[in-house]
Design a protein around this motif. Structure first.
Motif, PDB file in Angstrom:
ATOM      1  N   UNK A 109     -19.267  -0.330  -0.434  1.00 34.00           N
ATOM      2  CA  UNK A 109     -19.088  -0.771   0.957  1.00 34.00           C
ATOM      3  C   UNK A 109     -17.627  -1.103   1.260  1.00 34.00           C
ATOM      4  N   UNK A 110     -16.823  -1.316   0.218  1.00 30.53           N
ATOM      5  CA  UNK A 110     -15.411  -1.674   0.406  1.00 30.53           C
ATOM      6  C   UNK A 110     -14.472  -0.477   0.315  1.00 30.53           C
ATOM      7  N   UNK A 111     -14.979   0.695  -0.048  1.00 20.08           N
ATOM      8  CA  UNK A 111     -14.096   1.829  -0.318  1.00 20.08           C
ATOM      9  C   UNK A 111     -13.287   2.239   0.904  1.00 20.08           C
ATOM     10  N   UNK A 112     -13.912   2.246   2.078  1.00 18.19           N
ATOM     11  CA  UNK A 112     -13.178   2.654   3.283  1.00 18.19           C
ATOM     12  C   UNK A 112     -12.042   1.684   3.580  1.00 18.19           C
ATOM     13  N   UNK A 113     -12.294   0.393   3.397  1.00 21.85           N
ATOM     14  CA  UNK A 113     -11.255  -0.606   3.644  1.00 21.85           C
ATOM     15  C   UNK A 113     -10.093  -0.425   2.668  1.00 21.85           C
ATOM     16  N   UNK A 114     -10.407  -0.188   1.396  1.00 21.27           N
ATOM     17  CA  UNK A 114      -9.357   0.042   0.404  1.00 21.27           C
ATOM     18  C   UNK A 114      -8.564   1.305   0.723  1.00 21.27           C
ATOM     19  N   UNK A 115      -9.270   2.336   1.201  1.00 26.49           N
ATOM     20  CA  UNK A 115      -8.593   3.583   1.577  1.00 26.49           C
ATOM     21  C   UNK A 115      -7.640   3.352   2.739  1.00 26.49           C
ATOM     22  N   UNK A 116      -8.086   2.632   3.737  1.00 22.27           N
ATOM     23  CA  UNK A 116      -7.224   2.344   4.892  1.00 22.27           C
ATOM     24  C   UNK A 116      -5.962   1.605   4.457  1.00 22.27           C
ATOM     25  N   UNK A 117      -6.110   0.635   3.579  1.00 25.13           N
ATOM     26  CA  UNK A 117      -4.938  -0.106   3.092  1.00 25.13           C
ATOM     27  C   UNK A 117      -4.003   0.826   2.324  1.00 25.13           C
ATOM     28  N   UNK A 118      -4.582   1.676   1.479  1.00 21.91           N
ATOM     29  CA  UNK A 118      -3.766   2.592   0.688  1.00 21.91           C
ATOM     30  C   UNK A 118      -3.006   3.592   1.541  1.00 21.91           C
ATOM     31  N   UNK A 119      -3.571   3.951   2.673  1.00 18.83           N
ATOM     32  CA  UNK A 119      -2.905   4.911   3.557  1.00 18.83           C
ATOM     33  C   UNK A 119      -1.725   4.273   4.294  1.00 18.83           C
ATOM     34  N   UNK A 120      -1.775   2.974   4.491  1.00 15.77           N
ATOM     35  CA  UNK A 120      -0.696   2.272   5.181  1.00 15.77           C
ATOM     36  C   UNK A 120       0.408   1.878   4.213  1.00 15.77           C
ATOM     37  N   UNK A 121       0.023   1.349   3.061  1.00  8.97           N
ATOM     38  CA  UNK A 121       0.978   0.737   2.145  1.00  8.97           C
ATOM     39  C   UNK A 121       1.152   1.527   0.870  1.00  8.97           C
ATOM     40  N   UNK A 122       2.360   1.438   0.323  1.00  8.05           N
ATOM     41  CA  UNK A 122       2.655   1.869  -1.038  1.00  8.05           C
ATOM     42  C   UNK A 122       3.199   0.623  -1.735  1.00  8.05           C
ATOM     43  N   UNK A 123       2.307  -0.115  -2.380  1.00  7.78           N
ATOM     44  CA  UNK A 123       2.710  -1.392  -2.940  1.00  7.78           C
ATOM     45  C   UNK A 123       3.040  -2.368  -1.834  1.00  7.78           C
ATOM     46  N   UNK A 124       4.320  -2.797  -1.799  1.00  8.10           N
ATOM     47  CA  UNK A 124       4.756  -3.765  -0.791  1.00  8.10           C
ATOM     48  C   UNK A 124       5.212  -3.103   0.496  1.00  8.10           C
ATOM     49  N   UNK A 125       5.477  -1.787   0.494  1.00  6.73           N
ATOM     50  CA  UNK A 125       6.202  -1.166   1.594  1.00  6.73           C
ATOM     51  C   UNK A 125       5.321  -0.265   2.445  1.00  6.73           C
ATOM     52  N   UNK A 126       5.775  -0.024   3.648  1.00  7.05           N
ATOM     53  CA  UNK A 126       5.128   0.936   4.536  1.00  7.05           C
ATOM     54  C   UNK A 126       5.292   2.334   3.950  1.00  7.05           C
ATOM     55  N   UNK A 127       4.178   3.028   3.799  1.00  4.72           N
ATOM     56  CA  UNK A 127       4.207   4.337   3.146  1.00  4.72           C
ATOM     57  C   UNK A 127       5.071   5.344   3.895  1.00  4.72           C
ATOM     58  N   UNK A 128       5.083   5.280   5.191  1.00  6.10           N
ATOM     59  CA  UNK A 128       5.809   6.276   5.986  1.00  6.10           C
ATOM     60  C   UNK A 128       7.302   6.003   6.044  1.00  6.10           C
ATOM     61  N   UNK A 129       7.680   4.728   6.128  1.00  5.95           N
ATOM     62  CA  UNK A 129       9.092   4.401   6.333  1.00  5.95           C
ATOM     63  C   UNK A 129       9.811   4.021   5.052  1.00  5.95           C
ATOM     64  N   UNK A 130       9.062   3.609   4.018  1.00  4.23           N
ATOM     65  CA  UNK A 130       9.688   3.170   2.780  1.00  4.23           C
ATOM     66  C   UNK A 130      10.302   1.790   2.867  1.00  4.23           C
TER      67      UNK A 130
ATOM     68  N   UNK B  33       9.750  -2.586   3.944  1.00  4.17           N
ATOM     69  CA  UNK B  33       8.815  -3.692   4.154  1.00  4.17           C
ATOM     70  C   UNK B  33       8.884  -4.093   5.617  1.00  4.17           C
ATOM     71  N   UNK B  34       7.734  -4.171   6.275  1.00  4.39           N
ATOM     72  CA  UNK B  34       7.686  -4.616   7.667  1.00  4.39           C
ATOM     73  C   UNK B  34       6.504  -5.564   7.828  1.00  4.39           C
ATOM     74  N   UNK B  35       6.303  -6.029   9.033  1.00  9.03           N
ATOM     75  CA  UNK B  35       5.225  -6.998   9.273  1.00  9.03           C
ATOM     76  C   UNK B  35       3.868  -6.408   8.908  1.00  9.03           C
TER      77      UNK B  35
END
Length: 424
Positions: free
Chosen positions: A173-194, A196-198
């Motif tokens: 039941x948590x897989x979609x939520x984890x996927x959404x987080x993984x698509x936004x972040x790469x560790x601490x940073x925004x995946x698209x911009x590289x 750290x932002x809000x």
């Protein structure tokens, strides 16, 4: 350390600390030049967060030797107050010395001993059937839609996330939520911009809170999974090491998700990209599946998921006539080692028939990747599913990379999967 911020001429203007320079992928031509002309290079730190320069090691033999030596620490060294495995110093006691990838022996080895049974042997093999089913389901859905997809978003990302979720024991039941987080972040940073932002900060805090709650549940209701081992396991009381702290348990749960998602996500996509760009290799594999183990190793050599790891010198060391002082940052560049002409025949050729392949994509020495068995299994099962259903992988648009020098991250990879005439 030097105050001179001018890049050495051998770099040709390429700043290894500039995240944006990696948006075109790994600079293999630069690394070949460094191996020849400056195998131990001091790189000014103008673009690093703390302004400190760092040493760059690019030869296979030098990296293997340094990784095995106590002269170079994953935690810290010299008079530094921080450390870790990133170019920028991470705070001691928060990341460095707490995350087991940023920790030295003996504590690092004691944690490895605790976690190893949960990611090797029968446990790893027990993941084969569910992972095979996930790969078949994702490929089937893509082919049912006509075969056009973004390989990363529709296949590699989902497959990698579900595999690490299975290993950790995260509820479906948590897989979609984890996927959404993984698509936004790469560790601490925004995946698209590289950067750290809000938004990336909010996501990282949400992930941390999730794993604190998950480990609390595993302490109450343990299962046969990695999160339960991390929640309840105890390290051997050797060398005077204290028990695992709650901070160590919670922080390393997040680390295991990030690394267990990020590396397969990128390696599988990069491997399929290599096969699409070398269609004769894909057809050779279709004709002879006995080549699959060698193909997995060549994919790993060709497309290592981490460009570098940083260490800190614990004492003064001379290497190739250069003096590395205690406290200096030292970086190991794995893609360069994987194409070292002194080690590999025709290193610039992608060859799934390669028989001698001592690549360093899982690292080497003390910090050799704990999950390498699961990773190889994951890659192999996905390739088998692809071989069962797909005759050809065609790129249908440009491949876009993230501006990140710590991970080789594909953001967009539009493809068309041409179905095999007869599905196996």
């Amino acid at each position: 350390m030097t105050s001179d911020q001018e890049l050495p001429a051998v770099l040709g203007g390429f700043d290894l600390a500039d995240q944006s320079r990696f948006a075109a992928g790994v600079p293999y031509e630069l690394f070949a030049r460094l191996r020849r002309e400056a195998p131990v290079l001091f790189h000014p730190g103008g673009r690093t967060a703390d302004g400190d320069g760092f040493w760059v090691l690019t030869r296979h033999a030098d990296i293997v030797a340094a990784a095995a030596s106590e002269d170079f620490s994953a935690q810290g060294g010299g008079d530094r107050v921080g450390g870790g495995s990133h170019l920028e110093d991470l705070p001691m006691g928060v990341h460095a010395g707490v995350l087991f990838a940023m920790m030295d022996n003996p504590r690092h080895e004691l944690i490895r001993r605790l976690l190893r049974p949960a990611v090797t042997g029968e446990v790893a093999q027990g993941l084969a059937e569910p992972m095979r089913g996930i790969a078949a389901e994702l490929l089937g859905a893509t082919l049912d839609r006509g075969g056009r997809a973004d390989f990363m978003k529709d296949l590699s990302e989902l497959y990698a996330l579900r595999a690490i979720a299975l290993l950790l024991g995260a509820p479906r039941a948590d897989w979609d939520r984890l996927t959404d987080w993984g698509r936004v972040n790469l560790g601490f940073v925004n995946r698209r911009t590289g950067t750290v932002d809000a938004g990336s900060t909010e996501v990282f805090h949400a992930m941390s809170a999730y794993f604190t709650e998950l480990l609390d549940r595993k302490r109450q209701e343990p299962a046969e999974d990695l999160a339960s081992v991390l929640a309840r396991g105890a390290i051997a009381q050797e060398h005077g090491e204290p028990p695992l702290t709650t901070r160590e348990r919670d922080a390393n749960a997040v680390l295991l998700l990030i690394t267990g998602f990020e590396q397969p996500r990128n390696t599988i996509a990069s491997g399929v990209l290599a096969l699409a760009q070398h269609p004769e290799q894909w057809q050779a594999l279709r004709k002879d599946r006995s080549l699959l183990p060698q193909a997995i190793e060549e994919i790993l050599r060709w497309a290592p998921p981490n460009p570098y790891n940083r260490r800190t010198a614990t004492r003064d060391v001379e290497l190739h006539g250069r003096l590395i002082r205690a406290g200096d940052k030292v970086t190991f560049w794995w893609p360069s080692a994987n194409r070292d002409e002194e080690v590999f025949d025709n290193p610039e050729t992608f060859d799934i028939g390669r028989t001698r392949n001592p690549h360093l994509s899982f690292g080497t020495g003390t910090h050799f990747c704990l999950g390498e068995q699961v990773a190889r299994l994951e890659i192999g099962l996905f390739l088998e599913a692809l071989l069962d259903r797909v005759a050809e992988v065609r790129l249908t648009g440009p491949v876009v990379y993230a501006p990140n020098n710590k991970h080789t991250v594909i953001l967009d990879m539009p493809v068309e999967l041409v179905p095999a005439v007869e599905a196996r």
